[in-house]
Design a protein around this motif. Structure first.
Motif, PDB file in Angstrom:
ATOM      1  N   ARG A   1     -63.159  51.659  -1.721  1.00 39.91           N
ATOM      2  CA  ARG A   1     -62.453  51.002  -0.616  1.00 39.91           C
ATOM      3  C   ARG A   1     -61.674  49.779  -1.103  1.00 39.91           C
ATOM      4  N   ASN A   2     -60.727  49.365  -0.273  1.00 35.02           N
ATOM      5  CA  ASN A   2     -60.022  48.109  -0.512  1.00 35.02           C
ATOM      6  C   ASN A   2     -60.967  46.941  -0.253  1.00 35.02           C
ATOM      7  N   ILE A   3     -60.566  45.767  -0.650  1.00 40.50           N
ATOM      8  CA  ILE A   3     -61.346  44.556  -0.392  1.00 40.50           C
ATOM      9  C   ILE A   3     -60.861  43.946   0.919  1.00 40.50           C
ATOM     10  N   GLU A   4     -61.761  43.761   1.869  1.00 44.06           N
ATOM     11  CA  GLU A   4     -61.419  43.152   3.145  1.00 44.06           C
ATOM     12  C   GLU A   4     -62.101  41.802   3.243  1.00 44.06           C
ATOM     13  N   ILE A   5     -61.299  40.792   3.560  1.00 45.48           N
ATOM     14  CA  ILE A   5     -61.787  39.414   3.610  1.00 45.48           C
ATOM     15  C   ILE A   5     -61.425  38.828   4.964  1.00 45.48           C
ATOM     16  N   GLU A   6     -62.425  38.491   5.740  1.00 43.36           N
ATOM     17  CA  GLU A   6     -62.168  37.805   7.000  1.00 43.36           C
ATOM     18  C   GLU A   6     -61.576  36.430   6.682  1.00 43.36           C
ATOM     19  N   ARG A   7     -60.548  36.050   7.415  1.00 43.36           N
ATOM     20  CA  ARG A   7     -59.868  34.777   7.116  1.00 43.36           C
ATOM     21  C   ARG A   7     -60.803  33.580   7.214  1.00 43.36           C
ATOM     22  N   ASP A   8     -61.787  33.652   8.118  1.00 47.38           N
ATOM     23  CA  ASP A   8     -62.684  32.505   8.262  1.00 47.38           C
ATOM     24  C   ASP A   8     -63.683  32.381   7.109  1.00 47.38           C
ATOM     25  N   THR A   9     -63.731  33.365   6.204  1.00 51.82           N
ATOM     26  CA  THR A   9     -64.590  33.235   5.019  1.00 51.82           C
ATOM     27  C   THR A   9     -63.839  32.651   3.825  1.00 51.82           C
ATOM     28  N   ILE A  10     -62.511  32.482   3.949  1.00 54.68           N
ATOM     29  CA  ILE A  10     -61.722  31.912   2.852  1.00 54.68           C
ATOM     30  C   ILE A  10     -61.891  30.401   2.861  1.00 54.68           C
ATOM     31  N   ASP A  11     -62.495  29.891   1.791  1.00 50.00           N
ATOM     32  CA  ASP A  11     -62.739  28.461   1.673  1.00 50.00           C
ATOM     33  C   ASP A  11     -61.594  27.752   0.962  1.00 50.00           C
ATOM     34  N   ARG A  12     -61.060  28.390  -0.095  1.00 53.29           N
ATOM     35  CA  ARG A  12     -60.014  27.737  -0.891  1.00 53.29           C
ATOM     36  C   ARG A  12     -59.239  28.812  -1.648  1.00 53.29           C
ATOM     37  N   VAL A  13     -57.948  28.559  -1.832  1.00 58.72           N
ATOM     38  CA  VAL A  13     -57.099  29.437  -2.630  1.00 58.72           C
ATOM     39  C   VAL A  13     -56.427  28.583  -3.689  1.00 58.72           C
ATOM     40  N   GLN A  14     -56.599  28.981  -4.945  1.00 56.84           N
ATOM     41  CA  GLN A  14     -56.015  28.231  -6.054  1.00 56.84           C
ATOM     42  C   GLN A  14     -55.046  29.110  -6.827  1.00 56.84           C
ATOM     43  N   LEU A  15     -53.883  28.579  -7.138  1.00 56.03           N
ATOM     44  CA  LEU A  15     -52.953  29.258  -8.025  1.00 56.03           C
ATOM     45  C   LEU A  15     -53.329  28.870  -9.448  1.00 56.03           C
ATOM     46  N   VAL A  16     -53.395  29.858 -10.346  1.00 58.87           N
ATOM     47  CA  VAL A  16     -53.822  29.591 -11.722  1.00 58.87           C
ATOM     48  C   VAL A  16     -52.806  30.169 -12.705  1.00 58.87           C
TER      49      VAL A  16
ATOM     50  N   ARG B   1     -47.988  38.075  -8.927  1.00 57.38           N
ATOM     51  CA  ARG B   1     -46.804  37.213  -8.896  1.00 57.38           C
ATOM     52  C   ARG B   1     -46.620  36.616  -7.511  1.00 57.38           C
ATOM     53  N   HIS B   2     -47.473  37.003  -6.565  1.00 54.71           N
ATOM     54  CA  HIS B   2     -47.276  36.616  -5.173  1.00 54.71           C
ATOM     55  C   HIS B   2     -48.337  35.637  -4.668  1.00 54.71           C
ATOM     56  N   GLY B   3     -48.911  34.876  -5.558  1.00 55.56           N
ATOM     57  CA  GLY B   3     -49.918  33.898  -5.160  1.00 55.56           C
ATOM     58  C   GLY B   3     -49.362  32.835  -4.228  1.00 55.56           C
ATOM     59  N   LEU B   4     -48.177  32.333  -4.531  1.00 55.23           N
ATOM     60  CA  LEU B   4     -47.567  31.307  -3.686  1.00 55.23           C
ATOM     61  C   LEU B   4     -47.288  31.858  -2.289  1.00 55.23           C
ATOM     62  N   GLU B   5     -46.813  33.082  -2.203  1.00 55.33           N
ATOM     63  CA  GLU B   5     -46.584  33.703  -0.898  1.00 55.33           C
ATOM     64  C   GLU B   5     -47.888  33.842  -0.123  1.00 55.33           C
ATOM     65  N   LEU B   6     -48.979  34.167  -0.819  1.00 56.51           N
ATOM     66  CA  LEU B   6     -50.280  34.259  -0.152  1.00 56.51           C
ATOM     67  C   LEU B   6     -50.681  32.916   0.438  1.00 56.51           C
ATOM     68  N   VAL B   7     -50.554  31.863  -0.354  1.00 59.91           N
ATOM     69  CA  VAL B   7     -50.911  30.525   0.124  1.00 59.91           C
ATOM     70  C   VAL B   7     -50.068  30.165   1.352  1.00 59.91           C
ATOM     71  N   LYS B   8     -48.776  30.403   1.283  1.00 58.81           N
ATOM     72  CA  LYS B   8     -47.896  30.092   2.414  1.00 58.81           C
ATOM     73  C   LYS B   8     -48.249  30.930   3.641  1.00 58.81           C
ATOM     74  N   ALA B   9     -48.495  32.223   3.445  1.00 59.63           N
ATOM     75  CA  ALA B   9     -48.798  33.116   4.564  1.00 59.63           C
ATOM     76  C   ALA B   9     -50.106  32.732   5.244  1.00 59.63           C
ATOM     77  N   LEU B  10     -51.090  32.285   4.475  1.00 60.07           N
ATOM     78  CA  LEU B  10     -52.371  31.889   5.055  1.00 60.07           C
ATOM     79  C   LEU B  10     -52.229  30.662   5.957  1.00 60.07           C
ATOM     80  N   ARG B  11     -51.193  29.895   5.759  1.00 58.96           N
ATOM     81  CA  ARG B  11     -50.955  28.706   6.593  1.00 58.96           C
ATOM     82  C   ARG B  11     -50.251  29.045   7.898  1.00 58.96           C
ATOM     83  N   LEU B  12     -49.744  30.262   8.008  1.00 62.16           N
ATOM     84  CA  LEU B  12     -48.990  30.670   9.194  1.00 62.16           C
ATOM     85  C   LEU B  12     -49.902  31.369  10.192  1.00 62.16           C
ATOM     86  N   ASP B  13     -49.487  31.307  11.457  1.00 64.82           N
ATOM     87  CA  ASP B  13     -50.175  32.044  12.516  1.00 64.82           C
ATOM     88  C   ASP B  13     -49.581  33.440  12.542  1.00 64.82           C
ATOM     89  N   VAL B  14     -50.319  34.416  12.022  1.00 65.78           N
ATOM     90  CA  VAL B  14     -49.821  35.780  11.873  1.00 65.78           C
ATOM     91  C   VAL B  14     -50.384  36.640  12.999  1.00 65.78           C
TER      92      VAL B  14
END
Length: 134
Positions: A27-42, A104-117
């Motif tokens: 299966r794919n990995i499913e992550i509830e948004r409320d379980t995301i504590d921090r996102v770091q670009l490395v 290559r899309h880490g920055l887009e992920l960080v930005k998208a997580l800040r939006l109301d989707v």
């Protein structure tokens, strides 16, 4: 490369057939948004590996995919070569404490997580491209 889909309640890491096979995962990995504590670009996702693959595939410096188990935690990893990536720290996720991905899309992920989707799960690249400029 993984596809990152996001909606109002969860992030889904969509794995290709080859990634599923190398990660020993059906299966794919499913992550509830409320379980995301921090996102770091490395700069080099490889340096963030901890533990050993169980189950998973590891070809030193080339590919690391699957569940990485350590005394401290279980991580899910999709890493190719020494490339840029994202580290997602989780709290309360039923399987993993961290997800490590080369993308290559880490920055887009960080930005998208800040939006109301709203609506159907959408690729983070499209979410950011369609977002109004601020």
């Amino acid at each position: 490369m993984v596809t990152l889909l996001l909606d109002s309640s969860r992030l889904e890491v969509v794995l290709s057939g080859a990634e599923k096979a190398m990660a020993f995962r059906k299966r794919n990995i499913e992550i509830e948004r409320d379980t995301i504590d921090r996102v770091q670009l490395v700069d080099d996702a490889w340096t963030w590996l901890r533990g050993i693959p169980q189950p998973g595939t590891h070809l030193r410096g080339i590919v690391a995919m699957g569940t990485w188990r350590s005394a401290a935690a279980d991580d899910f990893v999709i890493a190719r070569r020494h490339r840029k990536g994202v580290v997602i720290d989780l709290v309360g996720h039923p399987e993993f404490q961290r997800v490590l991905l080369t993308t290559r899309h880490g920055l887009e992920l960080v930005k998208a997580l800040r939006l109301d989707v709203q609506g159907e799960p959408t690729d983070v690249i499209d979410i950011v491209a369609d977002a109004p400029s601020s």
